[in-house]
Design a protein around this motif. Structure first.
Motif, PDB file in Angstrom:
ATOM      1  N   ASP A 149       0.804  -1.217   0.000  1.00  0.00           N
ATOM      2  CA  ASP A 149       0.000   0.000   0.000  1.00  0.00           C
ATOM      3  C   ASP A 149       0.839   1.269   0.000  1.00  0.00           C
ATOM      4  O   ASP A 149       0.289   2.369  -0.140  1.00  0.00           O
ATOM      5  CB  ASP A 149      -0.945   0.013   1.203  1.00  0.00           C
ATOM      6  N   THR A 153      -3.448   2.783  -4.270  1.00  0.00           N
ATOM      7  CA  THR A 153      -4.753   2.971  -3.661  1.00  0.00           C
ATOM      8  C   THR A 153      -5.779   2.733  -4.755  1.00  0.00           C
ATOM      9  O   THR A 153      -5.489   2.950  -5.940  1.00  0.00           O
ATOM     10  CB  THR A 153      -4.919   4.380  -3.069  1.00  0.00           C
ATOM     11  N   THR A 154      -6.938   2.268  -4.399  1.00  0.00           N
ATOM     12  CA  THR A 154      -7.960   1.996  -5.412  1.00  0.00           C
ATOM     13  C   THR A 154      -8.633   3.267  -5.901  1.00  0.00           C
ATOM     14  O   THR A 154      -9.359   3.248  -6.898  1.00  0.00           O
ATOM     15  CB  THR A 154      -9.041   1.058  -4.851  1.00  0.00           C
ATOM     16  N   GLN A 256      -2.811  10.864  -6.811  1.00  0.00           N
ATOM     17  CA  GLN A 256      -2.448  11.117  -5.415  1.00  0.00           C
ATOM     18  C   GLN A 256      -0.938  11.319  -5.356  1.00  0.00           C
ATOM     19  O   GLN A 256      -0.154  10.396  -5.524  1.00  0.00           O
ATOM     20  CB  GLN A 256      -2.865   9.939  -4.534  1.00  0.00           C
TER      21      GLN A 256
END
Length: 319
Positions: A149, A153-154, A256
């Protein structure tokens, strides 16, 4: 509703004989980390494969050569460039690179290992089925706190970022940013515009974005993307710089931008005892997931990586 970002992550390390000592340490740390279950694509220069053959027997290692990843004509020119560079030495290689940038000749400095490793990263990251490619250079050590992670991220495409106004940049970073802006245009960057100056590893590629970027390069140039990049002045382009600019200018999905707070860099590795002590201390910190022991394989320094890699290998394999 925003579509979920697919994730089928792999690890990727382009490497060569000069970084074998660092690579041994990378593999030992990876095998004992939470990333051990990921496929690790290792792309070695074809003539160096015999040095890495043993790693092909390790779980999840996919050992590949530059001959298998690069177009045949690029591989041929890479081998030629390596032979010429070995004969001429670092000083004349640097002069030849300067001549290529100013006069467009000789051709070979554009095909040195530094450039072809960048092509290998893009080629593998663009392959079908590789939704997320996590690039780890050979001089990275992975700590027990690392997590998948860290890179995904989805909800968004993840990219590491450090921001700085363009006008504050100089040297190679300014050149990489300027070239990336030119190749991913249209439009110029303004001097007060914040740009992403993170050029280290770990670095993460999104497969859809990489393919979009390569298609953009081909549409703009009318050439195969790798030839367009090799036609750029040597050491004036960066695969990471291009990708970051493409995301900022063309990516329609959420991005992101993550600060590289999980990384720690050790630049002075001349004192082996001090390096080992630093790494042991950093392994105890849950906020540090990746340590870079900057490689000196370029020959700029006279200390040997094995001075500390042997000590760290012995320690890591007993953890």
């Amino acid at each position: 509703m925003t579509a979920a970002i697919p994730s089928n992550p792999i690890l990727l390390t382009p490497t060569w004989a000069g970084d074998l000592e660092h690579f041994r340490l990378l593999r030992a740390s990876l095998a004992r980390s939470p990333l051990a279950g990921l496929k690790h694509h290792v792309v070695v220069q074809t003539e160096d494969r015999y040095l890495f053959d043993a790693y092909a027997e390790e779980p999840n290692v996919v050992l590949r050569t530059t001959a298998e990843v690069l177009p045949a004509d690029v591989e041929r020119e890479r081998i030629k460039a390596r032979h010429i560079s070995a004969r001429t030495g670092r000083h004349l290689t640097r002069i030849s690179g300067s001549l290529r940038r100013t006069l467009g000749w000789p051709r070979w400095p554009a095909y040195t290992g530094w450039h072809t490793q960048q092509l290998c990263k893009l080629a593998v990251a663009s392959e079908a089925g590789h939704d997320t490619t996590i690039v780890l250079d050979s001089d990275v050590v992975v700590t027990p706190s690392a997590q998948v992670d860290d890179f995904q991220t989805t909800e968004a495409v993840v990219c590491f970022a450090q921001w700085q106004p363009l006008g504050e940049l100089s040297g190679k970073v300014r050149k990489w940013v300027d070239n990336a802006a030119k190749l991913t245009g249209p439009g110029k960057l303004t001097e007060d515009q914040p740009v992403n100056t993170y050029f280290d590893t770990p670095f993460v590629f999104d497969g859809t974005a990489v393919n979009g970027m390569l298609q953009h390069l081909e549409q703009q140039s009318g050439r195969p993307w790798w030839q367009h990049l090799l036609n750029q002045p040597p050491r004036r382009w960066s695969e990471f710089g291009l990708y970051k600019q493409y995301l900022a200018r063309h990516e329609t999905r959420p991005v992101q931008w993550r600060a590289p707070d999980l990384m720690h860099y050790i630049f002075d590795t001349r004192d082996a005892t001090a390096v080992v002590q630093q790494v042991k201390a950093l392994f105890e910190r849950p906020d540090i997931h990746y340590i870079t022991l900057h490689s000196q394989s370029s020959g700029k320094h006279d200390w040997n990586a094995r001075d500390f890699t042997d000590l760290l290998l012995e320690w890591i394999t007993t953890q």
